[in-house]
Design an enzyme around this catalytic site. Structure first.
Site, PDB file in Angstrom:
ATOM      1  N   SER A 112      -8.981   9.621  18.576  1.00  0.00           N
ATOM      2  CA  SER A 112      -7.877   9.285  17.676  1.00  0.00           C
ATOM      3  C   SER A 112      -8.169   9.647  16.221  1.00  0.00           C
ATOM      4  O   SER A 112      -8.417  10.789  15.908  1.00  0.00           O
ATOM      5  CB  SER A 112      -7.542   7.807  17.843  1.00  0.00           C
ATOM      6  N   HIS A 113      -8.195   8.634  15.370  1.00  0.00           N
ATOM      7  CA  HIS A 113      -8.385   8.843  13.941  1.00  0.00           C
ATOM      8  C   HIS A 113      -9.866   8.813  13.565  1.00  0.00           C
ATOM      9  O   HIS A 113     -10.198   8.944  12.385  1.00  0.00           O
ATOM     10  CB  HIS A 113      -7.657   7.733  13.183  1.00  0.00           C
ATOM     11  N   ASP A 276      -2.714  11.588  12.335  1.00  0.00           N
ATOM     12  CA  ASP A 276      -4.149  11.505  12.642  1.00  0.00           C
ATOM     13  C   ASP A 276      -4.558  12.581  13.653  1.00  0.00           C
ATOM     14  O   ASP A 276      -3.751  13.437  14.021  1.00  0.00           O
ATOM     15  CB  ASP A 276      -4.519  10.098  13.140  1.00  0.00           C
ATOM     16  N   ASP A 278      -5.045  12.856  16.866  1.00  0.00           N
ATOM     17  CA  ASP A 278      -4.296  13.098  18.107  1.00  0.00           C
ATOM     18  C   ASP A 278      -2.791  12.929  17.933  1.00  0.00           C
ATOM     19  O   ASP A 278      -2.046  12.944  18.920  1.00  0.00           O
ATOM     20  CB  ASP A 278      -4.815  12.214  19.246  1.00  0.00           C
ATOM     21  N   ASP A 280      -0.753  10.446  16.948  1.00  0.00           N
ATOM     22  CA  ASP A 280       0.081   9.259  17.185  1.00  0.00           C
ATOM     23  C   ASP A 280       0.252   8.412  15.927  1.00  0.00           C
ATOM     24  O   ASP A 280       1.243   7.709  15.788  1.00  0.00           O
ATOM     25  CB  ASP A 280      -0.406   8.431  18.386  1.00  0.00           C
ATOM     26  N   ARG A 281      -0.689   8.476  14.989  1.00  0.00           N
ATOM     27  CA  ARG A 281      -0.547   7.675  13.758  1.00  0.00           C
ATOM     28  C   ARG A 281       0.140   8.486  12.660  1.00  0.00           C
ATOM     29  O   ARG A 281       0.020   9.710  12.623  1.00  0.00           O
ATOM     30  CB  ARG A 281      -1.914   7.268  13.228  1.00  0.00           C
ATOM     31  N   LYS A 375       2.765   5.769  20.423  1.00  0.00           N
ATOM     32  CA  LYS A 375       3.298   5.931  19.076  1.00  0.00           C
ATOM     33  C   LYS A 375       3.361   7.417  18.754  1.00  0.00           C
ATOM     34  O   LYS A 375       2.686   8.222  19.392  1.00  0.00           O
ATOM     35  CB  LYS A 375       2.464   5.150  18.069  1.00  0.00           C
TER      36      LYS A 375
HETATM   37  C1  G16 Z   1      -5.286   2.260  18.921  1.00  0.00           C
HETATM   38  C2  G16 Z   1      -4.113   1.785  19.713  1.00  0.00           C
HETATM   39  C3  G16 Z   1      -3.141   1.086  18.790  1.00  0.00           C
HETATM   40  C4  G16 Z   1      -3.825  -0.009  18.025  1.00  0.00           C
HETATM   41  C5  G16 Z   1      -5.077   0.478  17.356  1.00  0.00           C
HETATM   42  C6  G16 Z   1      -5.824  -0.724  16.842  1.00  0.00           C
HETATM   43  O1  G16 Z   1      -4.843   3.213  17.995  1.00  0.00           O
HETATM   44  O2  G16 Z   1      -3.481   2.876  20.349  1.00  0.00           O
HETATM   45  O3  G16 Z   1      -2.072   0.613  19.544  1.00  0.00           O
HETATM   46  O4  G16 Z   1      -3.006  -0.518  17.015  1.00  0.00           O
HETATM   47  O5  G16 Z   1      -5.883   1.160  18.266  1.00  0.00           O
HETATM   48  O6  G16 Z   1      -7.101  -0.431  16.524  1.00  0.00           O
HETATM   49  P1  G16 Z   1      -8.122  -1.602  16.240  1.00  0.00           P
HETATM   50  O7  G16 Z   1      -8.344  -2.336  17.539  1.00  0.00           O
HETATM   51  O8  G16 Z   1      -9.327  -0.888  15.729  1.00  0.00           O
HETATM   52  O9  G16 Z   1      -7.505  -2.483  15.194  1.00  0.00           O
HETATM   53  P2  G16 Z   1      -5.375   4.724  18.046  1.00  0.00           P
HETATM   54  O10 G16 Z   1      -4.539   5.457  17.053  1.00  0.00           O
HETATM   55  O11 G16 Z   1      -6.821   4.578  17.648  1.00  0.00           O
HETATM   56  O12 G16 Z   1      -5.205   5.138  19.440  1.00  0.00           O
END
Ligand code: G16
Length: 539
Positions: A112-113, A276, A278, A280-281, A375
């Site tokens: 992800s990010h 980000d 991938d 989604d953000r 997302k």
């Molecule tokens: C992931 C999930 C999101 C969530 C985030 C929270 O985001 O897909 O739904 O809000 O983790 O991260 P943390 O548990 O660190 O607060 P992503 O964009 O990393 O896939």
């Protein structure tokens, strides 16, 4: 030929908020990745009737990992694999591909990010047939497999050429290399008014889309520049790079700083969005203006009628508990359904499938809707562009109008990183134990009127999940505490701090929340327990 390789379990393969996320070097340990993939397949019956998607955000180890999944899938007699050309598929486009082709699941290879490269992070988001990340019961079943695995199956077939679109066959499995972009853009066109967007982007309106060297570069180039007519160069950091060019592909005020600096300079364009790694953000910026993600969800919801796909009405809206209350006020005014869920996009899926919600979002720079089950950063960007095209207002004026109508939830997230796991767990359990005793206590100008662990009762499968601790004050302010589920280096304590006002609408959040941030540290005893006087990251 199919080989059966003897292996031993790794103890740390429990999925977090969004799949398995680890240091790249951890994932590259002998048999580590293979064990995890085989463990997933072990939980799925009748693989010879099942089809899956594979793709990733292009980070280091992406292509190697894809070849490994292909060979393990072939050895496990999977029916068919769809694979993004050059191994690329954004998380939202992946969700769409799974749904559109009625696949049984998908492997999106991304952390992800989080930063990439051999010194960075790697991850596997495993989606099921809903097009979204698997539910807690499924991840538990996979985890149990990882704890007893003693062999995996792998084909010795040669690597597949990922660059050529088309169909091949290996062992008894079909492999189709697909264009990961075209169908996703068609989906966007079915939601938004492309003519209206084209008129805006071909005018003197100035827009920058920062793909942060992640997977959305090629999507953005095709969509914003080729199809919607924005000038060449609108999309920056547009080539997916294995190490994101050294960037930390997290669209927030800290890691997208060059974009933020541009938007706060004299030469600022009208609008900017960043996605980000991938895709989604998203982060939304106007000229000299940052849109807090919780506000973004509220503003999009309030403008749903701007968008052709939603004009006839929406079911409702949901947010994670840690996200500010801004969208609740909008839902009440619009008289639409409203839900609060734990952190993690998977919790929105049942609400979408049961037609309780259309829109949803989280404070962590995630906004989306029921067109897919993830997302969607590009969708959020197009939604904002549509509001701008229709209202002809600046981002700042759109936000200010919103706050005049509904009041403003000043909001900050304070992250305390790299805490030893035991210290963090103890802090949270002690805090939970003392919640009842906080009620009625006064901290400076704030008096606690409620304090409770957030417990979500899923209306569809009737399970309940605890996620975070909420301290509520008499003036409507809130503090939410929870441990991150996506870090790879010790524990991260997140504290989410929110204060609601109906005047003083254009103040600096850090000033407005200074005292409450201090209260949050006092209540959690973070400084005594970790030595940290200030958060490592404030967003
Ligand atoms: C992931 C999930 C999101 C969530 C985030 C929270 O985001 O897909 O739904 O809000 O983790 O991260 P943390 O548990 O660190 O607060 P992503 O964009 O990393 O896939």
């Amino acid at each position: 030929m199919i080989e059966t390789i003897k292996t031993t379990p790794y103890t740390d393969q429990k999925m977090g908020t969004a799949g398995l996320r680890k240091k790249t070097k951890v994932i590259m340990q002998p048999n580590y990745f293979e064990n995890f993939i085989q463990s997933i397949f072990n939980t799925i019956p009748a693989l010879n009737q099942k089809s899956f998607l594979i793709g990733g955000d292009g980070r280091y180890f992406n292509k190697v990992a894809i070849q490994k999944i292909i060979k393990i899938a072939a050895a496990n007699q999977v029916k068919k694999l769809y694979i993004g050309q050059n191994g690329l598929v954004s998380t939202p486009a992946g969700s769409h591909i799974i749904l559109e082709n009625k696949l049984d699941g998908g492997f999106i290879l991304t952390a992800s990010h989080n930063p990439g490269g051999i010194g960075g992070d790697f991850g596997i988001k495993y989606a099921n047939a809903t097009g979204g990340q698997c539910q807690p019961a499924e991840s538990q079943a996979i985890y149990e497999q990882t704890q007893k695995i003693n062999e995996y199956k792998i084909s010795d077939m040669p690597d597949i050429d990922l660059s050529q679109i088309g169909l091949t066959r290996c062992e008894d499995m079909e492999i189709e290399i697909i264009d990961p972009i075209a169908d996703y853009i068609k989906l966007m066109e079915s939601i938004f008014d492309f003519n209206q967007l084209r008129a805006l982007l071909k005018s003197d309106f100035r827009f920058v889309f920062d793909a942060m060297n992640g997977v959305t570069g090629p999507y953005g180039k095709k969509l914003f520049e080729e199809i919607l007519g924005a000038p060449a160069g609108t999309v920056i950091h547009a080539t997916p790079l294995e190490d994101f060019g050294g960037l930390h592909p997290d669209p927030n005020l800290i890691y997208a700083k060059p974009l933020v600096d541009l938007m706060f300079s004299d030469n600022a364009p009208d609008f900017a969005a960043a996605n980000d790694g991938d895709g989604d953000r998203n982060m939304i910026l106007g000229r000299r203006f940052f849109v807090c993600p919780s506000d973004s969800l509220a503003i999009l919801t309030d403008h749903y009628q701007t968008i052709p796909a939603y004009r006839n009405g929406i079911f409702g809206v949901a947010k994670s508990a840690a996200t500010s209350m801004a969208v609740k006020r909008v839902a009440e005014a619009l008289k639409i359904g409203y839900y609060e869920v734990p952190t993690g996009w998977k919790y929105f899926i049942h609400l979408m499938d049961s037609q309780r919600i259309t829109l949803c979002g989280e404070e962590s720079f995630g906004t989306g809707a029921s067109h897919i089950r993830e997302k969607d950063g590009i969708w959020a960007t197009l939604f904002w562009l549509s509001i701008i095209a229709q209202t002809r207002k600046s981002v700042k004026d759109i936000a200010l109008d919103h706050w005049k109508k509904y009041g403003r939830s000043y909001y900050l997230r304070n992250d305390f990183e790299k805490i030893p796991q035991e210290t963090a767990d103890k802090l949270m359990s002690d805090l939970q134990n003392k919640l009842p005793s906080l009620i009625g206590q006064t901290f400076g100008s704030y008096t606690v009127n409620e304090a409770y662990p957030f417990i979500y009762n899923d209306p569809v499968d009737h399970t309940s999940t605890q996620n975070g601790l909420i301290v509520h004050f008499k003036d409507g302010s809130r503090i939410v505490y929870r441990l991150s589920g996506t870090g790879t280096d010790g524990a991260t304590l997140r504290t989410y701090i929110e204060r609601y006002v109906t005047d003083d609408l254009l103040e600096n959040p850090e000033d407005m929340l200074k005292e409450l941030c201090g209260v949050s540290r006092q209540i959690s005893e973070i400084t005594i327990r970790t030595g940290k006087e200030q958060p490592d990251i404030i967003t």
